[in-house]
Enzyme design. Structure first.
Site, mmCIF file in Angstrom:
data_model
loop_
_atom_site.group_PDB
_atom_site.id
_atom_site.type_symbol
_atom_site.label_atom_id
_atom_site.label_comp_id
_atom_site.label_asym_id
_atom_site.label_seq_id
_atom_site.Cartn_x
_atom_site.Cartn_y
_atom_site.Cartn_z
ATOM 1 N N HIS A 64 -1.262 -4.780 4.521
ATOM 2 C CA HIS A 64 -0.799 -5.992 3.833
ATOM 3 C C HIS A 64 0.719 -5.885 3.694
ATOM 4 O O HIS A 64 1.221 -5.070 2.915
ATOM 5 C CB HIS A 64 -1.472 -6.117 2.466
ATOM 6 C CG HIS A 64 -2.969 -6.207 2.560
ATOM 7 N ND1 HIS A 64 -3.807 -5.631 1.626
ATOM 8 C CD2 HIS A 64 -3.770 -6.797 3.484
ATOM 9 C CE1 HIS A 64 -5.068 -5.870 1.967
ATOM 10 N NE2 HIS A 64 -5.066 -6.581 3.091
ATOM 11 N N GLU A 93 2.994 -5.456 0.508
ATOM 12 C CA GLU A 93 2.827 -4.259 -0.315
ATOM 13 C C GLU A 93 3.800 -3.187 0.167
ATOM 14 O O GLU A 93 3.429 -2.160 0.723
ATOM 15 C CB GLU A 93 1.366 -3.810 -0.263
ATOM 16 C CG GLU A 93 0.436 -4.866 -0.857
ATOM 17 C CD GLU A 93 -1.033 -4.655 -0.540
ATOM 18 O OE1 GLU A 93 -1.401 -3.559 -0.048
ATOM 19 O OE2 GLU A 93 -1.831 -5.584 -0.782
ATOM 20 N N HIS A 148 -1.655 1.208 -0.106
ATOM 21 C CA HIS A 148 -1.566 -0.198 -0.498
ATOM 22 C C HIS A 148 -0.850 -0.351 -1.836
ATOM 23 O O HIS A 148 -0.459 0.628 -2.465
ATOM 24 C CB HIS A 148 -2.978 -0.789 -0.638
ATOM 25 C CG HIS A 148 -3.683 -1.010 0.661
ATOM 26 N ND1 HIS A 148 -3.822 -2.255 1.237
ATOM 27 C CD2 HIS A 148 -4.292 -0.137 1.499
ATOM 28 C CE1 HIS A 148 -4.491 -2.139 2.373
ATOM 29 N NE2 HIS A 148 -4.785 -0.859 2.554
ATOM 30 N N GLU A 194 -3.762 2.974 -4.098
ATOM 31 C CA GLU A 194 -3.210 1.753 -4.682
ATOM 32 C C GLU A 194 -2.108 2.102 -5.683
ATOM 33 O O GLU A 194 -2.284 2.954 -6.555
ATOM 34 C CB GLU A 194 -4.300 0.955 -5.399
ATOM 35 C CG GLU A 194 -5.416 0.441 -4.484
ATOM 36 C CD GLU A 194 -5.013 -0.781 -3.667
ATOM 37 O OE1 GLU A 194 -3.863 -1.242 -3.808
ATOM 38 O OE2 GLU A 194 -5.858 -1.260 -2.895
#
Length: 382
Positions: free
Chosen positions: A171, A174, A264, A340
């Site tokens: 993504h 990010e 991410h 994350e």
């Protein structure tokens, strides 16, 4: 006064910039997609009639319909005068629009959703890495926009060596993910660092610092040039829709995988955490033991990491097979984690000036390398 996004990863639409105290803006959607949240623009300011700098109030009017509206709660945008040092600026969200307020200290200032990681910096990263004796820069193929899909192979192949895969920025918005990889790479390639040297004695690393270069340059949040969410393409990728995943997946099947970390950023949760592949068909007790051991090491290694807050675990057999971590963990029966990091701040160690930042992301990448070191000997069954 002028506002522009005509640069690498720029994203903003100017509705009305005639009044510094009431600037009307919108975030553009990803190409061929309804996703949007990433913004990045430059404000060129003027002195007022008294020769003084004035307050600028910028309203992002469509924030309330963006991809992850919970991401705006307790969020502060970042700004920079030199495009190197990014700081948080006063930001308000009323459920419909995001309002950024700043009295600039200099004539030109950049604003962004998070500290950008430019395509030029990406090129510097991979080409500087190839100068290391143990590193090869490989081009797996090209993206839809004709950019290279670049892989760094680090370490010499040998009998019994583990294959460690790191991917980042599926993504593109990010950006903390590539900052993370930069920190990890710096340590891995540091000949004076014992962790890096010990790892390269036992492993070969395959690192893709940017899985989505087209989306990155275009200023997309979540998709590639044709609107594909790459982290939903791993089961059946194609060169026509998701060449980025197709090429990386092909290389994985060729060389094998013993451990996979996919990096991410999360819009909503203000903590660092990992998400595993508990719901895949091939998940078993050994798999769980590896996951638990890795998380235990990371909690002990850095106060920036925690395991209390994160995503709900998938029920057995219910994991989405199209997600990168799920596909890799199931296909290779290996330790596979999604990492994350927050767009906001880390609630465990708040920094009210910079929040979670590019520098902190880079340092976390270095810490995770130590976690990998502690896992290497357990990655394969004896």
């Amino acid at each position: 006064m002028q506002i522009t996004d005509n640069f690498d990863s720029g994203n903003i639409r100017v509705i009305d910039a005639s009044d510094a105290s009431n600037i009307q803006l919108e975030i553009k959607k990803d190409n061929q997609s309804d996703f949007y949240q990433w913004f990045h623009f430059k404000l060129q300011t003027d002195l007022n009639a008294n020769g003084e700098r004035q307050e600028h109030v910028m309203h992002l009017n469509n924030a309330g319909k963006s991809a992850y509206t919970e991401g705006w709660e307790d969020y502060q945008a970042v700004a920079s005068y030199d495009r190197e040092h990014w700081f948080r600026v006063p930001t308000q969200y009323d459920g419909e629009k995001l309002t950024i307020t700043l009295t600039p200290e200099y004539d030109s200032v950049y604003f962004a959703y998070f500290a950008p990681y430019s395509y030029e910096r990406h090129q510097d990263l991979v080409h500087n890495a190839q100068m290391h004796l143990d590193c090869q820069l490989q081009v797996l193929g090209q993206t839809l926009d004709g950019r290279d899909m670049t892989l760094l192979k680090i370490g010499e192949e040998g009998e019994g060596k583990r294959k460690i895969w790191i991917t980042a920025r599926q993504h593109p918005g990010e950006t903390m993910a590539e900052w993370f990889v930069e920190g990890m790479l710096e340590r891995l390639l540091d000949e004076d660092d014992g962790v890096g040297r010990a790892l390269l004695n036992k492993t070969v690393f395959y690192i893709v610092p940017n899985m989505n270069p087209d989306g990155s340059v275009r200023g997309n949040l979540r998709t590639n040039a044709c609107g594909a969410n790459l982290n939903r393409e791993w089961l059946e990728p194609t060169m026509e829709r998701s060449p980025e995943v197709f090429l990386v997946r092909k290389k994985m099947l060729e060389v094998g995988v013993d451990m996979f970390l996919d990096v991410h950023g999360d819009e909503a949760l203000p903590v660092n955490f990992v998400a595993g592949c508990e719901g895949v068909v091939n998940y078993d007790a050994r798999h769980k033991a590896l996951e638990d051991k890795f998380k235990k090491f990371m909690v002990a290694l850095t106060p920036e990491f925690q395991d209390e807050r994160g995503y709900d675990k998938d029920e057995p057999g219910k994991a989405l097979p199209t997600v990168g971590t799920n596909w890799v963990g199931n296909q290779f029966k290996c330790l596979a984690y999604t990492i994350e990091m927050p767009f906001k701040d880390n609630d465990l160690l708040p920094d009210y000036s910079v929040g979670w930042s590019d520098e902190r992301s880079s340092l976390l990448g270095r810490d995770f390398l130590t976690g990998v070191y502690h896992m290497v000997d357990d990655l394969r069954e004896s």
